[in-house]
Scaffold this active site. Structure first.
Site, PDB file in Angstrom:
ATOM      1  N   ARG A  21     -44.691  20.840 -25.998  1.00 47.65           N
ATOM      2  CA  ARG A  21     -43.485  20.115 -26.393  1.00 47.65           C
ATOM      3  C   ARG A  21     -43.314  18.862 -25.537  1.00 47.65           C
ATOM      4  NH1 ARG A  21     -39.314  25.103 -27.817  1.00 47.65           N
ATOM      5  NH2 ARG A  21     -40.867  26.346 -28.884  1.00 47.65           N
ATOM      6  N   SER A 137     -28.871  45.293 -32.783  1.00 45.96           N
ATOM      7  CA  SER A 137     -29.061  43.850 -32.794  1.00 45.96           C
ATOM      8  C   SER A 137     -29.884  43.423 -34.005  1.00 45.96           C
ATOM      9  CB  SER A 137     -29.774  43.440 -31.494  1.00 45.96           C
ATOM     10  OG  SER A 137     -30.055  42.066 -31.461  1.00 45.96           O
ATOM     11  N   SER A 189     -30.124  29.742 -37.205  1.00 45.21           N
ATOM     12  CA  SER A 189     -30.392  28.316 -37.038  1.00 45.21           C
ATOM     13  C   SER A 189     -31.753  27.852 -37.528  1.00 45.21           C
ATOM     14  CB  SER A 189     -30.246  27.937 -35.566  1.00 45.21           C
ATOM     15  OG  SER A 189     -31.198  28.613 -34.769  1.00 45.21           O
ATOM     16  N   HIS A 217     -23.556  28.014 -35.044  1.00 41.64           N
ATOM     17  CA  HIS A 217     -23.991  27.036 -36.043  1.00 41.64           C
ATOM     18  C   HIS A 217     -23.025  26.963 -37.229  1.00 41.64           C
ATOM     19  CE1 HIS A 217     -27.844  26.017 -34.196  1.00 41.64           C
ATOM     20  NE2 HIS A 217     -27.890  27.280 -33.822  1.00 41.64           N
ATOM     21  N   THR A 245     -19.777  27.791 -29.805  1.00 42.18           N
ATOM     22  CA  THR A 245     -20.193  26.733 -28.888  1.00 42.18           C
ATOM     23  C   THR A 245     -19.349  25.494 -29.096  1.00 42.18           C
ATOM     24  OG1 THR A 245     -22.084  25.450 -28.096  1.00 42.18           O
ATOM     25  CG2 THR A 245     -21.929  25.754 -30.466  1.00 42.18           C
ATOM     26  N   LYS A 248     -22.232  21.785 -30.442  1.00 41.96           N
ATOM     27  CA  LYS A 248     -22.854  21.442 -31.722  1.00 41.96           C
ATOM     28  C   LYS A 248     -21.851  20.669 -32.580  1.00 41.96           C
ATOM     29  CE  LYS A 248     -26.444  24.975 -31.592  1.00 41.96           C
ATOM     30  NZ  LYS A 248     -26.369  25.231 -30.143  1.00 41.96           N
ATOM     31  N   THR A 277     -20.275  30.643 -11.402  1.00 44.81           N
ATOM     32  CA  THR A 277     -20.763  29.323 -11.807  1.00 44.81           C
ATOM     33  C   THR A 277     -19.624  28.315 -11.836  1.00 44.81           C
ATOM     34  OG1 THR A 277     -22.173  28.182 -13.424  1.00 44.81           O
ATOM     35  CG2 THR A 277     -20.446  29.580 -14.312  1.00 44.81           C
ATOM     36  N   THR A 278     -19.947  27.076 -11.537  1.00 45.19           N
ATOM     37  CA  THR A 278     -18.958  26.007 -11.552  1.00 45.19           C
ATOM     38  C   THR A 278     -18.407  25.810 -12.962  1.00 45.19           C
ATOM     39  OG1 THR A 278     -20.060  24.895  -9.721  1.00 45.19           O
ATOM     40  CG2 THR A 278     -18.603  23.548 -11.079  1.00 45.19           C
ATOM     41  N   THR A 363     -40.402  29.879 -31.173  1.00 42.19           N
ATOM     42  CA  THR A 363     -39.101  29.751 -31.822  1.00 42.19           C
ATOM     43  C   THR A 363     -39.135  30.326 -33.236  1.00 42.19           C
ATOM     44  OG1 THR A 363     -38.737  27.745 -30.521  1.00 42.19           O
ATOM     45  CG2 THR A 363     -37.260  28.134 -32.382  1.00 42.19           C
TER      46      THR A 363
END
Length: 405
Positions: A21, A137, A189, A217, A245, A248, A277-278, A363
């Site tokens: 990639r 799942s 996706s 998505h 999210t 997107k 985490t920050t 992917t």
């Protein structure tokens, strides 16, 4: 061991298989996206049109969003100042979580630094801390969901993709008293297909399982207020956790879960991926909240988006370019060969000024390599014709099969 030699050997293998990639060095043009400038390795520049962005609606350059971010920087500064637990909870985080809870009709919401982290942390925490939890799942769930479930070390069962029947079969074999969770996505996706949410909820209810849906998505794109497929189908109340999210369709950055107040507080209190985490910078939170508020009211972006998706599909059909039929906004153009897929992508960029990345293994499965095209409301009719014409030229050069009308 010669570590660098090993690294080079593995990288050479990726090159040989056509799976290496390469990042394109691009600079988006605010106010003119999907146009961008490409910076070449030789120092020259090239004008390109981006066809694979997940900024599906172009909200990353919407003045409502950028204005809110600028205002937040002027009032709050750049960073959050630390973790939410110590010094990093800004009022913009609180306001954004309220917007998200309202968007999905839930009691509460919890912010994370990305959609990947929200899945990893929430699934990992719930599955690890609920005694005896078994997770069911979907076979095509995102890597972030897989990693979260794996990290929990809970018992995992994989059901056939989008198959309520297989899910029911597997749940029927479980101890009825055992805690169970069904994890799946709304829009997948890579193939762009949509889950049978109602049927999956029926099966989960039958067996007393909680439901966890990834709508990354779909949020912003579907439903009367952009709440996703579950909102469009009137099913949000049937889902235990709705994850999404901000990076997107909302055009900014971050991830979140929405659920009951108790569940969100539980994850907030036990998830290491949240605790240590920050926090998101206040400007990102302000921009995301402005984007959500705008898309709760405005249908213009969604209508124009769907219209352009239809135009792209029609332009490909006229030229016999095979693309996966699905009911969503994602247009996978099927190549089926890793090397040809990368070659087409490279030539599109170098010779036609079209940027669309190849999607290869891991992917997607080998022999299903593709170009994942994501039309936006901001692509013009000329952009669409240029894309379809370029693909038509390269399809002939590669001697790839055409779709039969």
């Amino acid at each position: 061991m010669d570590f660098d030699a090993y690294f080079r050997q593995q990288l050479d293998r990726l090159h040989e298989e056509g799976r290496y990639r390469v990042f394109a060095d691009l600079e988006r043009h605010s106010g003119d996206f999907p146009k961008a400038t490409r910076y070449r390795a030789d120092g020259s520049v090239q004008d390109v049109t981006v066809w694979c962005s997940n900024d599906y609606l172009g909200m990353g350059q919407n003045p409502v969003v950028t204005g809110a971010m600028k205002e937040a920087i002027d009032s709050c500064g750049a960073g959050a100042g630390g973790t939410r637990n110590i010094s990093g909870t800004n009022h913009n985080h609180v306001l954004l979580e309220r917007e998200l809870a309202d968007l999905h009709g839930k009691e509460s919401a919890l912010l994370f630094t990305s959609g990947y982290v929200s899945n990893w942390a929430a699934l990992g925490t719930l599955a690890a801390h609920i005694p005896g939890m078994a997770v069911y799942s979907d076979a095509l769930n995102h890597a972030s969901m897989i990693e979260g479930i794996r990290h929990s070390r809970a018992e995992k069962h994989i059901f056939k993709h989008n198959s309520p029947e297989d899910l029911d079969r597997q749940l029927s074999q479980a101890d009825p008293s055992r805690p169970k969770m069904v994890a799946f996505e709304s829009v997948y996706s890579m193939d762009g297909d949509i889950a049978p949410i109602a049927e999956i909820c029926d099966v989960a209810d039958k067996h007393g399982a909680m439901t966890y849906i990834d709508e990354v998505h779909a949020v912003g794109l579907y439903g009367p207020r952009g709440g996703g497929i579950a909102e469009r189908e009137g099913l949000m109340d049937r889902l235990t956790v709705i994850e999404g999210t901000l990076g997107k369709a909302y055009g900014v950055m971050g991830g979140y879960i929405t659920a009951s107040a108790a569940l969100c507080d539980f994850v907030r209190s036990f998830a290491s991926g949240f605790i240590f985490t920050t926090a998101l910078p206040p400007a990102l939170a302000a921009g995301a909240a402005a984007s959500i508020r705008h898309l709760k009211q405005s249908q213009e972006e969604r209508r124009a988006h769907q219209a352009n998706v239809a135009k792209v599909r029609a332009a490909l059909d006229r030229r016999g370019i095979p693309h996966m039929d699905n009911p969503s906004h994602i247009v996978p153009v099927m190549v089926g060969d890793a090397k040809k897929c990368k070659w087409i992508s490279d030539v599109l960029l170098d010779s036609y000024g079209i940027y669309v990345q190849p999607i290869n293994y891991p992917t997607v499965p080998v022999k299903t390599e593709r170009l994942r095209i994501t039309p936006s409301p901001l692509h013009t009719d000329a952009d669409i014709e240029h894309l379809a014409g370029a693909l038509c030229d390269l399809w002939s050069q590669c001697a790839l099969a055409r779709a039969v009308a």
